[in-house]
Scaffold this motif. Structure first.
Motif: not given
Length: 183
Positions: A49-66
């Motif tokens: 969904l990267r292209d659609e997120l970028e096109k929609s100007s949506i900032y994604v922050r993923a905080d996933i434990d290692e």
């Protein structure tokens, strides 16, 4: 011309996801379980969904434990859930203008379960209490168009994995969907 082609491709992705989800329902959400990494599932769907997120100007922050442990799950079905939750966040933020569109994803585990959180912060009016009670009903939507079955499908899949899924209104704005899967 390129924009029209992108719209066709995006509609095709949504249609495939809906059909895939409906197939899961038709099969009774029977899970083909194997050991998987949920962080990998999340990152795969974010990539799709990267292209659609970028096109929609949506900032994604993923905080996933290692070092998250593997869990027993059906990779395709859990991809469907992540897709549905991200898709809902994207759709909810489409009509937000003049404010930051932000989607936050976090993932943590304890000795018992994996908790994954999808929070969209859109500055919108939010979901009403009545809507909150119906969010996971089949074909319920707060949008002007579409037949939103994504949350209903997601709930069926998570329950087939012996997990839980629920929604909460954010204090500021937007919605948070939480899902817990047993380890």
């Amino acid at each position: 011309m390129v924009e029209a082609a992108n719209q066709v491709v995006n509609k095709g992705k949504r249609d495939i996801a809906i059909v895939g989800g409906l197939e899961v329902l038709a099969k009774g959400a029977q899970a083909n379980l194997s050991f998987i990494r949920i962080d990998g599932v999340i990152l795969e769907v974010l990539g799709m969904l990267r292209d659609e997120l970028e096109k929609s100007s949506i900032y994604v922050r993923a905080d996933i434990d290692e070092g998250l442990p593997e869990l027993k799950g059906d990779r395709l079905q859990l991809q469907q859930v992540v897709f549905n939750l991200l898709r809902n966040g994207i759709d909810a933020m489409k009509n937000v203008h003049g404010r930051l569109r932000r989607l936050e994803i976090s993932c943590r585990a304890d000795d018992v379960e994996m908790l994954t959180v999808f929070r969209h912060c859109d500055g919108g009016s939010g979901t009403t209490t009545n809507d909150m009670n119906r969010l996971f009903d089949p074909f319920f939507t707060t949008r002007d168009s579409g037949m939103s079955s994504g949350l209903f499908i997601s709930r069926r899949i998570i329950e087939a994995h012996r997990g839980r899924i629920w929604a909460e209104r954010n204090e500021d704005s937007g919605l948070t969907i939480r899902l817990a899967l047993p380890l």
